[in-house]
Scaffold this active site. Structure first.
Site, PDB file in Angstrom:
ATOM      1  N   GLU A  43       0.864  -1.171   0.000  1.00 29.15           N
ATOM      2  CA  GLU A  43       0.000   0.000   0.000  1.00 29.15           C
ATOM      3  C   GLU A  43       0.908   1.231   0.000  1.00 29.15           C
ATOM      4  O   GLU A  43       1.807   1.339   0.844  1.00 29.15           O
ATOM      5  CB  GLU A  43      -0.890   0.003   1.233  1.00 29.15           C
ATOM      6  CG  GLU A  43      -1.834  -1.182   1.319  1.00 29.15           C
ATOM      7  CD  GLU A  43      -2.597  -1.207   2.637  1.00 29.15           C
ATOM      8  OE1 GLU A  43      -3.482  -0.349   2.816  1.00 29.15           O
ATOM      9  OE2 GLU A  43      -2.281  -2.061   3.480  1.00 29.15           O
ATOM     10  N   ARG A 269       5.879 -13.254   9.633  1.00 30.94           N
ATOM     11  CA  ARG A 269       6.511 -11.994   9.249  1.00 30.94           C
ATOM     12  C   ARG A 269       7.839 -11.831   9.977  1.00 30.94           C
ATOM     13  O   ARG A 269       8.135 -12.544  10.941  1.00 30.94           O
ATOM     14  CB  ARG A 269       5.590 -10.816   9.563  1.00 30.94           C
ATOM     15  CG  ARG A 269       5.317 -10.626  11.035  1.00 30.94           C
ATOM     16  CD  ARG A 269       4.316  -9.517  11.287  1.00 30.94           C
ATOM     17  NE  ARG A 269       4.830  -8.223  10.879  1.00 30.94           N
ATOM     18  CZ  ARG A 269       4.113  -7.098  10.915  1.00 30.94           C
ATOM     19  NH1 ARG A 269       2.861  -7.121  11.321  1.00 30.94           N
ATOM     20  NH2 ARG A 269       4.650  -5.949  10.551  1.00 30.94           N
ATOM     21  N   LYS A 279       4.015   0.277  10.219  1.00 29.15           N
ATOM     22  CA  LYS A 279       4.075   1.474   9.382  1.00 29.15           C
ATOM     23  C   LYS A 279       3.377   2.658  10.057  1.00 29.15           C
ATOM     24  O   LYS A 279       3.811   3.800   9.939  1.00 29.15           O
ATOM     25  CB  LYS A 279       3.451   1.185   8.024  1.00 29.15           C
ATOM     26  CG  LYS A 279       3.799   2.203   6.948  1.00 29.15           C
ATOM     27  CD  LYS A 279       3.070   1.914   5.644  1.00 29.15           C
ATOM     28  CE  LYS A 279       3.487   0.620   5.027  1.00 29.15           C
ATOM     29  NZ  LYS A 279       2.801   0.402   3.724  1.00 29.15           N
TER      30      LYS A 279
END
Length: 600
Positions: A43, A269, A279
């Site tokens: 994104e 992750r 983020k």
């Protein structure tokens, strides 16, 4: 794939990667026609960080390894937070890591019309409806793990009414929050994501690519699987937080008019100690000015790591070595730091620099005399060549290499003690000059003219070796000593009433304005990382000008944090799962006997 176009080598007993095994089995079984097509779908609402590096290596690496392709697709479905700046930064970071995407970059916004048509199809099939409740009422109606959902009073609207309202939503007739489009699945479903999730919402915001053409935007959980299907993705690889979203992913591709049904696979992750990979929190650090931007070298973003001088190959190697598993975990940051040191030891040219200069005068050397000593730019690779190091009567050594009252086993300089000046000669301290405040400002020494090149003529043993620069020829430099941004391994572990910001390390940056370096270093281009012998690795920063060299510390030669932890805990810290006696480290070239200790 590394920046030299090669895939990191793996041994048969190397790190596990269940994704590799899954894809290999799919190919052997003829699934997806034996084809591999992956995608990396960021994104564009921030910069990529070290956690994304693992996803990049998995998505691009698996496609390359199995002869497939990997698309770069920006899932730009939220115009509120997205910007072209992030699009451009993401492309730079992926290319810097050494990966190439198939064709031109793609965008979810490329498919907005197709997604709108799919939503109309769902309405016609009785699988979607326009809900006119407030978002708060919708959230309350979904229930929770212990409370069943409640159907919306608008759930049974006719197909005609839903199509009409949805078209009017697109036409901009309604204000934000007036209506949403929801999937009609099951309000009693055990998985909250399946309780009539939102597919579209009204957002009258300017989009970085489509401008004001749209005022309704698809939700990520709807747009993402459709983007995969439209692009004929075979293996949709993502991190574990999307595991609970997989049923919705499968529902969307099964019920929309698309030809390809991608398969979603989740992996653990990358979480790194002393690091935040959120983020949203990284954005907070930037916007509240706790750091100097997304590429502040203390940040874990790929842009920041590049500016700090971290080699991309070390990141790719690190991601390959930690493997790919089905569980989340926290990786010891020292493993990453070891990968950085390991790569820089291979490729960084060597120079000398003095961070905290202390003048040293050789009294029995001619005042107008000069010598030039020759030294390799790399001790193990002759192809790097050599550099000339000028020498004169007045030199600078590092202040930390002198003690007026030397402790036991002090192998550096002290009154009456003889040391080796690297590549040059042997000197003995004969006098200490102080200012009115009692601060040592100058050392008087004598040299042995027969020791040119740094070898004792009579074979006497001299244990201490110091780095130095010529006061007459040295170039000034500003040195920025970067350290870990957080003081604790888990910055998100906070007491009540506190936040992760309370763990920010106040000593994460120290600026030394009066450093001196050997003259050859000013020829190094911005972005190149070098080793200052006996000191650490440093990158020439973009702020460098013709008259001001700026160096960012990439990493110290040794793990100074391990020393600190050992002192605090009373025992040597070990990598998790490592047995005692197995923690010996290979000494990097440039670490000399009697080297100055690194500062945390």
């Amino acid at each position: 794939m590394t920046t030299d176009g090669k895939t990191p080598e793996r041994s048969e007993d190397g790190p596990s990667n269940f994704v590799r095994e899954l894809i290999a089995a799919d190919i052997e079984g003829g699934k997806h026609g034996g084809r591999v097509q992956t995608r990396f779908p960021p994104e564009p609402n921030g910069y990529l960080h070290i956690g994304h590096a693992k996803a990049i290596c998995v998505d691009f690496g698996m496609a390359q390894e199995f002869g497939g392709q990997c698309n770069l697709r920006f899932d730009d479905t939220n115009p509120v937070a997205e910007d072209t700046e992030f699009v451009e930064a993401i492309q730079r970071d992926i290319a810097w890591l050494g990966f190439e995407w198939a064709g031109e970059p793609r965008f979810a916004s490329d498919y907005f019309e197709r997604m709108y048509e799919c939503a109309q199809h769902l309405i016609r099939e009785g699988l979607a409806y326009v809900d006119s409740q407030s978002l708060e009422a919708i959230r309350e109606g979904r229930g929770n793990f212990y409370k069943p959902g409640v159907e919306s009073p608008h759930r049974e609207r006719s197909v005609e009414e839903n199509l009409d309202l949805f078209a009017r939503m697109r036409a901009g007739e309604f204000e934000e929050g007036a209506h949403v489009l929801r999937a009609k699945i099951d309000m009693q479903h055990a998985n909250l994501n399946m309780r009539d999730p939102l597919l579209y919402r009204i957002l009258k915001q300017h989009h970085h690519r489509t401008g004001d053409a749209w005022c309704i935007y698809p939700m990520y959980d709807y747009a993402h699987p459709l983007g995969d299907a439209i692009e004929d993705i075979t293996h949709s690889l993502c991190s574990l937080e999307f595991q609970d979203h997989r049923p919705l992913y499968d529902w969307v591709v099964a019920n929309c008019p698309v030809d390809t049904h991608p398969e979603q696979t989740e992996f653990g992750r990358l979480n790194l100690g002393y690091t935040i990979v959120s983020k949203r929190k990284l954005r907070q650090l930037v916007e509240e000015k706790h750091v100097d931007g997304w590429d502040d070298p203390r940040m874990p973003t790929l842009s920041a790591l590049r500016r700090r001088g971290v080699p991309p190959e070390s990141i790719v190697r690190f991601c390959e070595r930690i493997g790919v598993s089905k569980r989340d975990g926290v990786v010891d940051v020292t493993l990453f730091e070891h990968a950085i040191r390991d790569r820089l030891n291979e490729v960084a040219p060597r120079y000398m620099g003095v961070l905290r200069p202390l003048k040293l005068v050789i009294e029995n050397y001619p005042e107008d005399g000069e010598d030039v000593f020759h030294a390799p730019l790399h001790p193990e690779d002759e192809s790097y060549g050599r550099r000339d190091i000028p020498f004169c009567r007045e030199l600078y050594i590092d202040r930390e290499d002198f003690r007026e009252e030397a402790p036991r086993k002090w192998f550096r300089l002290a009154p009456g003690k003889e040391v080796r000046l690297r590549y040059a000669c042997l000197v003995t301290c004969t006098e200490v000059i102080k200012d009115e405040a009692g601060e040592v400002v100058e050392l008087r020494c004598t040299w042995d003219p027969a020791s040119k090149g740094g070898k004792a003529p009579d074979g006497r043993k001299v244990k201490g070796t110091l780095h130095w620069v010529s006061a007459r020829h040295a170039k000034p430099a500003q040195v920025r000593l970067y350290d870990r941004l957080f003081r604790v391994e888990n910055p998100l572990d906070v007491e009540e009433g506190k936040t992760f910001l309370d763990h920010v390390n106040p000593d994460s940056l120290a600026v030394l304005a009066d450093a001196r370096v050997e003259p050859a270093l000013v020829e190094v281009e911005a972005g190149r990382t070098v080793q200052l012998e006996r000191t650490g690795y440093f990158c020439v920063d973009r702020d460098t000008t013709e008259g001001q060299l700026v160096l960012n510390r990439t990493i110290t030669l040794r793990d100074s944090w391990a020393k600190l932890e050992k002192k605090l805990k009373g025992g040597a810290p070990m990598v998790k799962g490592q047995k005692k006696g197995k923690n010996k480290k290979k000494k990097n070239k440039g670490e000399q006997a009697g080297g100055a200790p690194d500062k945390a």
